[in-house]
Design a protein around this motif. Structure first.
Motif, PDB file in Angstrom:
ATOM      1  N   HIS A  74      37.859  42.657  33.249  1.00 59.84           N
ATOM      2  CA  HIS A  74      38.766  42.447  34.360  1.00 59.84           C
ATOM      3  C   HIS A  74      38.136  41.756  35.565  1.00 59.84           C
ATOM      4  O   HIS A  74      38.811  41.567  36.583  1.00 59.84           O
ATOM      5  CB  HIS A  74      39.349  43.791  34.821  1.00 59.84           C
ATOM      6  CG  HIS A  74      40.203  44.447  33.792  1.00 59.84           C
ATOM      7  ND1 HIS A  74      39.693  45.277  32.815  1.00 59.84           N
ATOM      8  CD2 HIS A  74      41.543  44.393  33.574  1.00 59.84           C
ATOM      9  CE1 HIS A  74      40.672  45.703  32.044  1.00 59.84           C
ATOM     10  NE2 HIS A  74      41.800  45.187  32.481  1.00 59.84           N
ATOM     11  N   THR A 294      36.025  52.058  40.952  1.00 59.03           N
ATOM     12  CA  THR A 294      35.178  50.865  41.040  1.00 59.03           C
ATOM     13  C   THR A 294      35.995  49.766  41.701  1.00 59.03           C
ATOM     14  O   THR A 294      37.119  49.485  41.289  1.00 59.03           O
ATOM     15  CB  THR A 294      34.720  50.435  39.637  1.00 59.03           C
ATOM     16  OG1 THR A 294      33.938  51.491  39.058  1.00 59.03           O
ATOM     17  CG2 THR A 294      33.877  49.179  39.715  1.00 59.03           C
ATOM     18  N   THR A 296      36.440  45.811  43.600  1.00 60.84           N
ATOM     19  CA  THR A 296      36.000  44.410  43.613  1.00 60.84           C
ATOM     20  C   THR A 296      36.204  43.766  44.980  1.00 60.84           C
ATOM     21  O   THR A 296      36.079  42.553  45.110  1.00 60.84           O
ATOM     22  CB  THR A 296      36.771  43.598  42.568  1.00 60.84           C
ATOM     23  OG1 THR A 296      38.145  43.503  42.965  1.00 60.84           O
ATOM     24  CG2 THR A 296      36.678  44.226  41.186  1.00 60.84           C
ATOM     25  N   ASN A 401      43.283  48.920  45.268  1.00 61.30           N
ATOM     26  CA  ASN A 401      43.269  48.719  43.829  1.00 61.30           C
ATOM     27  C   ASN A 401      41.874  49.023  43.309  1.00 61.30           C
ATOM     28  O   ASN A 401      40.900  49.032  44.058  1.00 61.30           O
ATOM     29  CB  ASN A 401      43.705  47.292  43.452  1.00 61.30           C
ATOM     30  CG  ASN A 401      43.003  46.237  44.285  1.00 61.30           C
ATOM     31  OD1 ASN A 401      41.796  46.270  44.465  1.00 61.30           O
ATOM     32  ND2 ASN A 401      43.776  45.284  44.809  1.00 61.30           N
ATOM     33  N   SER A 402      41.752  49.303  42.024  1.00 61.15           N
ATOM     34  CA  SER A 402      40.452  49.688  41.487  1.00 61.15           C
ATOM     35  C   SER A 402      40.413  49.505  39.983  1.00 61.15           C
ATOM     36  O   SER A 402      41.449  49.324  39.328  1.00 61.15           O
ATOM     37  CB  SER A 402      40.134  51.144  41.832  1.00 61.15           C
ATOM     38  OG  SER A 402      40.933  52.031  41.069  1.00 61.15           O
ATOM     39  N   LEU A 403      39.203  49.560  39.458  1.00 57.11           N
ATOM     40  CA  LEU A 403      38.961  49.606  38.022  1.00 57.11           C
ATOM     41  C   LEU A 403      38.287  50.925  37.677  1.00 57.11           C
ATOM     42  O   LEU A 403      37.686  51.570  38.549  1.00 57.11           O
ATOM     43  CB  LEU A 403      38.047  48.449  37.595  1.00 57.11           C
ATOM     44  CG  LEU A 403      38.558  47.030  37.831  1.00 57.11           C
ATOM     45  CD1 LEU A 403      37.462  46.017  37.534  1.00 57.11           C
ATOM     46  CD2 LEU A 403      39.794  46.752  36.973  1.00 57.11           C
ATOM     47  N   THR A 404      38.372  51.315  36.430  1.00 58.97           N
ATOM     48  CA  THR A 404      37.600  52.447  35.913  1.00 58.97           C
ATOM     49  C   THR A 404      36.640  51.912  34.863  1.00 58.97           C
ATOM     50  O   THR A 404      37.071  51.275  33.889  1.00 58.97           O
ATOM     51  CB  THR A 404      38.506  53.515  35.295  1.00 58.97           C
ATOM     52  OG1 THR A 404      39.358  54.056  36.318  1.00 58.97           O
ATOM     53  CG2 THR A 404      37.679  54.644  34.690  1.00 58.97           C
ATOM     54  N   SER A 418      35.707  47.854  31.247  1.00 62.40           N
ATOM     55  CA  SER A 418      36.592  48.193  32.366  1.00 62.40           C
ATOM     56  C   SER A 418      38.021  48.378  31.909  1.00 62.40           C
ATOM     57  O   SER A 418      38.451  47.854  30.879  1.00 62.40           O
ATOM     58  CB  SER A 418      36.546  47.085  33.434  1.00 62.40           C
ATOM     59  OG  SER A 418      36.989  45.842  32.882  1.00 62.40           O
ATOM     60  N   GLN A 420      42.077  49.119  34.065  1.00 59.89           N
ATOM     61  CA  GLN A 420      42.722  49.260  35.368  1.00 59.89           C
ATOM     62  C   GLN A 420      42.646  50.718  35.803  1.00 59.89           C
ATOM     63  O   GLN A 420      42.789  51.632  34.991  1.00 59.89           O
ATOM     64  CB  GLN A 420      44.176  48.789  35.308  1.00 59.89           C
ATOM     65  CG  GLN A 420      44.340  47.302  35.042  1.00 59.89           C
ATOM     66  CD  GLN A 420      43.907  46.416  36.210  1.00 59.89           C
ATOM     67  OE1 GLN A 420      43.501  46.899  37.264  1.00 59.89           O
ATOM     68  NE2 GLN A 420      43.977  45.110  36.009  1.00 59.89           N
ATOM     69  N   GLY A 421      42.430  50.931  37.097  1.00 59.60           N
ATOM     70  CA  GLY A 421      42.219  52.273  37.596  1.00 59.60           C
ATOM     71  C   GLY A 421      43.278  52.725  38.581  1.00 59.60           C
ATOM     72  O   GLY A 421      44.445  52.300  38.523  1.00 59.60           O
ATOM     73  N   PRO A 425      47.097  47.449  40.269  1.00 58.29           N
ATOM     74  CA  PRO A 425      46.177  46.781  39.344  1.00 58.29           C
ATOM     75  C   PRO A 425      45.216  45.866  40.105  1.00 58.29           C
ATOM     76  O   PRO A 425      45.594  45.227  41.093  1.00 58.29           O
ATOM     77  CB  PRO A 425      47.117  45.965  38.442  1.00 58.29           C
ATOM     78  CG  PRO A 425      48.445  46.626  38.576  1.00 58.29           C
ATOM     79  CD  PRO A 425      48.507  47.157  39.977  1.00 58.29           C
ATOM     80  N   ASN A 426      43.974  45.833  39.643  1.00 58.45           N
ATOM     81  CA  ASN A 426      43.035  44.878  40.226  1.00 58.45           C
ATOM     82  C   ASN A 426      43.582  43.468  39.978  1.00 58.45           C
ATOM     83  O   ASN A 426      43.885  43.109  38.839  1.00 58.45           O
ATOM     84  CB  ASN A 426      41.659  45.035  39.583  1.00 58.45           C
ATOM     85  CG  ASN A 426      40.596  44.318  40.370  1.00 58.45           C
ATOM     86  OD1 ASN A 426      40.278  44.713  41.485  1.00 58.45           O
ATOM     87  ND2 ASN A 426      40.034  43.262  39.794  1.00 58.45           N
TER      88      ASN A 426
END
Length: 543
Positions: A74, A294, A296, A401-404, A418, A420-421, A425-426
Motif C-alpha cells: 500500500h 502505521t 504515511t 488514516n492508517s495501515l496495519t 500491509s 488498510q487499518g 483508507p490510506n
C-alpha cells in the motif's frame, strides 16, 4: 560493575537515537550505538544521485548510500541510512505540527501534549539550528507564492523553517551553535543537493550536533552493524546481536548485553525488529498491537516539469525545501528540489492520471498521452537536467488514516506486509496534490514562458503512493491493548526496552516529522534518572 557490557544499547542513530545517545551519556550511562549504515564525512557523500554506490542503500549489492527505498502493498517508502539516519538525506525542514496532531484520540488522554512538549520543541530547535524562515527568494519561491494565490490560499504561503548554517557561502568557520564544542561549519552555497548528502558542511545533520556531542562525552558508535536480534534475558536486561551490514558470507556476528535498549532504527527498522522478535519469542511480551496505526503522513509526491530549462528559472538553486502553503485545512504542500546533476529520482515521475480510474484506465491514460504528443512527453519525461526543469510537490495531510503491518512468509523469509487499518483508507492518490501540481505548472509556464505540465509518479499509477515520512506502528498508548509503548516510551511488558523514533508517533502530523520525533525523544529522555539514581517514572503494571 553492572554485569552488562553496556548500560544502554541504542539501535539506530537518527533523530531519536541521537537524542538518546547525547542525553544518556550526559546522565552518566555507558552507551553503545549500532547503526546499519556507514559513516560519512562531508566529502564522502555522492556528488550527484547518479553515484548510486554512495547514494542508494542496497548493501547486498555493494551500495552503502543514504537513500533507502522500501515497498509495501500500500505504499513505497523513502528513508535514510548512515550514521545520522534520516538527517543525512532529509530536506532540513523542521515544522511544528498543528493542534489536531496533539489532540488525536490515540494519546490525547495521557497528557496535554502541546503544552508538555513545548519546552522540548524549543530545545530541539536550538540543537538542530533551526532558522525559522528560509532567508532567500527566487523563481521557485515566486512560483509557489503565485500557485497559492491562484488556489485562493495565498494567506497560507510561508518560507519554511530549515536546519542549515547559512553564514557566508563557502566560508569555513568555528562551530557557531555550541560555543565551539561542535564541529566546524561551512556556509550554505545553495547547491540544492541536501537530499543527496551535504558535501559543503552547511546542513545541520545529527553528526553536526547531537552525535558529535555524544561522542565527545563517551558514546561509542559502531557503523555498518545491523541488529538481527534483541532478546530479553531471564535475569533481566537484553542480549543484542549484530552482524556486518550487507554481508553474504562472513557475517561477523557479535552479541553484547545491556541493562536497557533503545530502539531507534526508524519506523521500518524498529517495526521489523519488534515483529520478528515477538514471532521468535525473543521479546514475548510485545503487544499484539504492534503494526497497528502505521502512518504515511497521508502523503503524495507529485510535481511539475518544463520541457526545457529557461534562462529565467534557476529551479535547482536553493536548499531542498524552501516554502509551503495549505491547499485546505488538512493539506500542506511544500516545494522540493534536487541540485544540478541529481536526476536519478526523476525516473519515478510520469504522466499525472486520475487515481479514481481503474488500473487499466490509468495505464491507458499514460499510453494515450504518449501517443497524442510523443515528442512533448519524451522531453517532459527525459532525465536530462530533470532537477533543473522541475519542482517536486510534497503533499502531507493530518487525515486520520492508517495501515496495519504484519509478517508473512515469502520464499522462506519473514517480511513485512500491509493492510488498510484504522480510520479512512490510506489514500492511493490525493486530489489536493493534483490541484497543487497543476497550479504550480501553470505558474511555471507564466514565470518561465516555457511548456510545463503537472506530473505524477509511476507508483501512483499502480495505486501505490510515495511517502518520505513513514511513522507509527509502535505507538504511545494507555495500555498494551491499544499500543506498544507507554507515555514514557517504554515497551509494554518489557519496560527496559524503549522505542524512541518515528515508530512511536501516534498520528499523522501533516508536516515533516523530524522536529516532532526530536522533541518526543527529548521529553522521553528527560524522564530518565541519572545513572545510579532512583527512577521516578511510574512502574508498569506487573513489572
Amino acid at each position: 560493575m553492572s554485569g552488562f557490557d553496556e548500560d544502554v544499547v541504542i539501535v539506530g542513530s537518527g533523530f531519536g537515537g541521537s537524542v538518546a545517545a547525547l542525553r544518556l551519556t550526559e546522565k552518566g550511562y555507558r552507551v553503545r550505538v549500532f547503526e546499519a549504515g556507514r559513516r560519512f564525512e562531508d566529502e564522502d557523500f555522492a556528488k550527484t544521485s547518479w553515484d548510486v554506490r554512495r547514494y542508494l542503500w542496497a548493501p547486498g549489492l555493494g551500495c552503502f548510500g543514504v537513500q533507502r527505498i522500501h515497498r509495501l502493498p500500500h505504499v513505497m517508502i523513502l528513508a535514510g541510512a548512515g550514521v545520522g539516519g534520516g538527517s543525512l538525506n532529509y530536506a532540513n525542514t523542521l515544522y511544528q505540527p498543528g493542534a489536531a496532531f496533539f489532540a488525536d484520540l490515540q494519546w490525547a488522554g495521557l497528557a496535554d501534549w502541546e503544552t508538555e512538549l513545548a519546552p522540548h520543541y524549543v530545545t530541539a530547535k536550538r540543537m538542530l539550528g533551526v532558522v525559522e524562515r528560509y532567508p532567500h527568494s527566487g523563481p521557485v519561491e515566486r512560483i509557489m507564492a503565485g500557485a497559492a494565490e491562484d488556489l485562493g490560499v495565498g494567506s497560507t504561503f510561508r518560507h519554511a523553517p530549515v536546519g542549515v548554517w547559512f553564514g557566508k557561502p563557502g566560508e569555513r568557520t568555528a562551530d557557531p551553535f555550541f560555543g565551539g564544542e561542535g564541529p566546524e561549519r561551512t556556509g550554505c552555497t545553495l547547491c540544492g543537493n541536501c537530499m543527496v548528502g551535504c558535501r559543503v558542511g552547511a546542513k545541520n545533520t545529527l553528526m553536526k550536533n547531537y552525535l558529535a556531542l555524544a561522542e565527545r562525552r563517551g558514546a561509542a558508535i559502531e557503523p555498518l552493524r545491523t541488529v538481527t536480534e534483541v532478546r530479553a534475558l531471564e535475569t533481566g536486561g537484553f542480549a543484542v546481536t549484530t552482524q556486518r551490514s550487507g554481508a553474504w558470507l562472513r557475517h561477523e556476528r557479535r552479541t553484547v548485553t545491556a541493562r536497557q535498549v533503545v530502539l531507534a532504527a526508524g519506523t521500518w527498522g524498529t517495526q521489523q525488529l519488534l515483529h520478528r522478535m515477538k514471532h521468535t519469542g525473543a521479546l514475548p511480551h510485545v503487544s499484539d498491537a504492534v503494526g497497528r496505526l502505521t502512518r504515511t503522513n497521508s502523503e503524495a509526491l507529485d510535481g511539475a516539469v518544463a520541457t526545457r530549462v529557461p534562462d529565467s528559472l534557476a529551479l535547482a538553486h536553493g536548499v531542498a525545501i524552501t516554502t509551503s502553503f495549505h491547499v485546505d485545512e488538512h493539506t500542506h504542500v511544500e516545494n522540493v528540489r534536487y541540485g544540478p546533476g541529481s536526476n536519478l529520482m526523476g525516473a519515478l515521475a510520469t504522466v499525472m492520471v486520475s487515481g479514481d480510474r481503474s488500473l487499466a484506465r490509468r495505464i491507458g491514460g499514460v499510453v494515450a498521452r504518449a501517443v497524442r504528443s510523443p515528442i512533448r512527453q519524451w522531453r517532459l519525461g527525459s532525465l536530462r537536467r530533470w532537477s533543473e526543469r522541475g519542482i517536486i510537490a510534497l503533499v502531507m495531510q493530518t487525515a486520520d488514516n492508517s495501515l496495519t503491518l504484519s509478517l508473512r512468509q515469502r520464499l522462506g523469509r519473514l517480511i513485512l506486509t500491509s493492510a488498510q487499518g484504522h480510520g479512512e483508507p490510506n489514500p492511493s492518490h490525493l486530489p489536493q496534490a493534483h490541484r497543487a501540481a497543476r497550479a504550480i505548472a501553470a505558474r511555471m509556464r507564466r514565470e518561465g514562458g516555457v511548456p510545463a505540465e503537472a506530473r505524477g509518479s509511476w507508483p501512483e499509477v499502480f495505486g501505490i503512493p510515495l511517502t518520505a515520512h513513514f511513522l507509527g506502528g509502535a505507538v504511545i498508548s494507555d495500555s498494551p491493548a491499544n499500543g506498544v509503548i507507554d507515555a514514557y516510551h517504554r515497551v509494554w511488558g518489557h519496560p527496559g526496552l524503549h522505542v524512541v523514533d518515528g515508530a512511536a508517533v501516534p498520528a499523522n502530523p501533516g508536516v515533516n516529522p523530524s522536529l516532532t520525533i526530536t522533541a518526543l525523544a527529548e521529553r522521553a529522555l528527560s524522564h530518565w534518572p541519572r545513572r545510579g539514581e532512583e527512577d521516578r517514572r511510574p512502574r508498569q503494571p506487573g513489572s
